[in-house]
Design a protein around this motif. Structure first.
Motif, PDB file in Angstrom:
ATOM      1  N   CYS A 124      -4.292  -0.846   9.760  1.00 18.54           N
ATOM      2  CA  CYS A 124      -3.226  -1.765  10.140  1.00 18.54           C
ATOM      3  C   CYS A 124      -2.240  -1.017  11.039  1.00 18.54           C
ATOM      4  O   CYS A 124      -1.780   0.075  10.691  1.00 18.54           O
ATOM      5  CB  CYS A 124      -2.512  -2.290   8.900  1.00 18.54           C
ATOM      6  SG  CYS A 124      -1.078  -3.319   9.262  1.00 18.54           S
ATOM      7  N   GLN A 125      -1.924  -1.592  12.173  1.00 24.10           N
ATOM      8  CA  GLN A 125      -1.000  -0.952  13.096  1.00 24.10           C
ATOM      9  C   GLN A 125       0.454  -1.091  12.663  1.00 24.10           C
ATOM     10  O   GLN A 125       1.332  -0.468  13.235  1.00 24.10           O
ATOM     11  CB  GLN A 125      -1.208  -1.487  14.510  1.00 24.10           C
ATOM     12  CG  GLN A 125      -2.506  -1.005  15.093  1.00 24.10           C
ATOM     13  CD  GLN A 125      -2.640  -1.322  16.561  1.00 24.10           C
ATOM     14  OE1 GLN A 125      -1.657  -1.564  17.255  1.00 24.10           O
ATOM     15  NE2 GLN A 125      -3.872  -1.319  17.037  1.00 24.10           N
TER      16      GLN A 125
ATOM     17  N   CYS B 194       0.563  -6.027   4.226  1.00 23.98           N
ATOM     18  CA  CYS B 194       1.841  -6.375   4.866  1.00 23.98           C
ATOM     19  C   CYS B 194       1.778  -7.715   5.590  1.00 23.98           C
ATOM     20  O   CYS B 194       2.794  -8.213   6.055  1.00 23.98           O
ATOM     21  CB  CYS B 194       2.271  -5.275   5.838  1.00 23.98           C
ATOM     22  SG  CYS B 194       1.220  -5.109   7.297  1.00 23.98           S
ATOM     23  N   LEU B 195       0.597  -8.293   5.714  1.00 22.54           N
ATOM     24  CA  LEU B 195       0.323  -9.594   6.329  1.00 22.54           C
ATOM     25  C   LEU B 195       0.479  -9.615   7.847  1.00 22.54           C
ATOM     26  O   LEU B 195       0.403 -10.673   8.464  1.00 22.54           O
ATOM     27  CB  LEU B 195       1.157 -10.710   5.690  1.00 22.54           C
ATOM     28  CG  LEU B 195       1.062 -10.818   4.164  1.00 22.54           C
ATOM     29  CD1 LEU B 195       1.931 -11.965   3.664  1.00 22.54           C
ATOM     30  CD2 LEU B 195      -0.367 -11.000   3.691  1.00 22.54           C
ATOM     31  N   PHE B 196       0.698  -8.464   8.476  1.00 22.14           N
ATOM     32  CA  PHE B 196       0.787  -8.399   9.937  1.00 22.14           C
ATOM     33  C   PHE B 196      -0.601  -8.540  10.552  1.00 22.14           C
ATOM     34  O   PHE B 196      -1.613  -8.240   9.927  1.00 22.14           O
ATOM     35  CB  PHE B 196       1.399  -7.065  10.390  1.00 22.14           C
ATOM     36  CG  PHE B 196       2.896  -7.082  10.462  1.00 22.14           C
ATOM     37  CD1 PHE B 196       3.555  -7.104  11.690  1.00 22.14           C
ATOM     38  CD2 PHE B 196       3.665  -7.060   9.308  1.00 22.14           C
ATOM     39  CE1 PHE B 196       4.937  -7.102  11.759  1.00 22.14           C
ATOM     40  CE2 PHE B 196       5.046  -7.060   9.372  1.00 22.14           C
ATOM     41  CZ  PHE B 196       5.684  -7.084  10.595  1.00 22.14           C
ATOM     42  N   SER B 197      -0.615  -8.978  11.796  1.00 22.10           N
ATOM     43  CA  SER B 197      -1.840  -9.143  12.564  1.00 22.10           C
ATOM     44  C   SER B 197      -1.597  -8.566  13.953  1.00 22.10           C
ATOM     45  O   SER B 197      -0.516  -8.037  14.229  1.00 22.10           O
ATOM     46  CB  SER B 197      -2.178 -10.642  12.634  1.00 22.10           C
ATOM     47  OG  SER B 197      -3.399 -10.851  13.292  1.00 22.10           O
TER      48      SER B 197
ATOM     49  N   GLY C  19      -0.241   0.973   8.423  1.00 20.81           N
ATOM     50  CA  GLY C  19      -1.124   2.128   8.452  1.00 20.81           C
ATOM     51  C   GLY C  19      -2.203   2.164   7.385  1.00 20.81           C
ATOM     52  O   GLY C  19      -2.977   3.113   7.327  1.00 20.81           O
ATOM     53  N   ARG C  20      -2.283   1.142   6.552  1.00 22.78           N
ATOM     54  CA  ARG C  20      -3.284   1.140   5.489  1.00 22.78           C
ATOM     55  C   ARG C  20      -4.643   0.705   6.026  1.00 22.78           C
ATOM     56  O   ARG C  20      -4.730  -0.008   7.020  1.00 22.78           O
ATOM     57  CB  ARG C  20      -2.836   0.233   4.355  1.00 22.78           C
ATOM     58  CG  ARG C  20      -1.567   0.804   3.692  1.00 22.78           C
ATOM     59  CD  ARG C  20      -0.996  -0.081   2.660  1.00 22.78           C
ATOM     60  NE  ARG C  20      -1.761   0.001   1.419  1.00 22.78           N
ATOM     61  CZ  ARG C  20      -1.392  -0.611   0.309  1.00 22.78           C
ATOM     62  NH1 ARG C  20      -0.292  -1.334   0.286  1.00 22.78           N
ATOM     63  NH2 ARG C  20      -2.114  -0.513  -0.778  1.00 22.78           N
ATOM     64  N   VAL C  21      -5.693   1.115   5.349  1.00 24.03           N
ATOM     65  CA  VAL C  21      -7.050   0.709   5.721  1.00 24.03           C
ATOM     66  C   VAL C  21      -7.259  -0.731   5.273  1.00 24.03           C
ATOM     67  O   VAL C  21      -6.926  -1.102   4.147  1.00 24.03           O
ATOM     68  CB  VAL C  21      -8.102   1.616   5.052  1.00 24.03           C
ATOM     69  CG1 VAL C  21      -9.510   1.106   5.350  1.00 24.03           C
ATOM     70  CG2 VAL C  21      -7.946   3.045   5.519  1.00 24.03           C
ATOM     71  N   VAL C  22      -7.792  -1.543   6.165  1.00 21.17           N
ATOM     72  CA  VAL C  22      -8.081  -2.943   5.872  1.00 21.17           C
ATOM     73  C   VAL C  22      -9.587  -3.127   5.985  1.00 21.17           C
ATOM     74  O   VAL C  22     -10.173  -2.849   7.029  1.00 21.17           O
ATOM     75  CB  VAL C  22      -7.354  -3.886   6.861  1.00 21.17           C
ATOM     76  CG1 VAL C  22      -7.713  -5.333   6.575  1.00 21.17           C
ATOM     77  CG2 VAL C  22      -5.852  -3.678   6.781  1.00 21.17           C
TER      78      VAL C  22
END
Length: 138
Positions: A22-23, A45-48, A26-29
């Motif tokens: 995740c940009q 974090c629900l970001f895209s 920083g976690r692996v998705v």
């Protein structure tokens, strides 16, 4: 991330089963646990990312972070996240995934209640005058 012409539109025809970082947080998705064939946001974090014009087409040239700003309920009672691109302002709607963090979803849903556009004291006055109730005893 820039996509080649060969890579564009591929995710409209087949699911993306690749893990990514995740940009935003920083976690692996990973694809596992999403409950859908298409992972389009981080479950933590629900970001895209703003990479699509149409889902899966990878045609957007923006690549800005898509911030989760709200949730809404679709006709079938399914929840969806409203994202706004921090770079260009584009809005999009994405269905929630099975492994999305429930607390994060709820915090986005109730955020407007925590910051009403008027003082809460006004709400008490409006309700009192509308119902004719008062705390005064005769």
């Amino acid at each position: 991330m820039k996509y080649s012409n060969r890579e564009k539109n591929i995710y409209q025809r087949q699911s993306c089963q690749e893990s990514f970082f995740c940009q935003n947080c920083g976690r692996v998705v990973s694809f596992t646990g999403a409950g859908t064939k298409h992972r389009n946001h981080c479950p933590h974090c629900l970001f895209s990312l703003h990479v699509d014009i149409l889902p899966g087409d990878r045609s957007a040239n923006c690549s800005g972070l898509m911030e989760p700003i709200s949730v809404w309920i679709r006709k079938n009672q399914e929840w969806a996240i409203i994202h706004r691109c921090r770079r260009c302002g584009q809005l999009s709607s994405n269905r929630i995934a099975a492994d999305d963090t429930p607390l994060k979803l709820m915090s986005i849903a109730v955020a407007p209640l925590a910051s009403p556009p008027f003082p809460l004291e006004e709400m008490t006055q409006v309700l009192t005058s509308a119902t004719g109730d008062s705390n005064e005893q005769d």
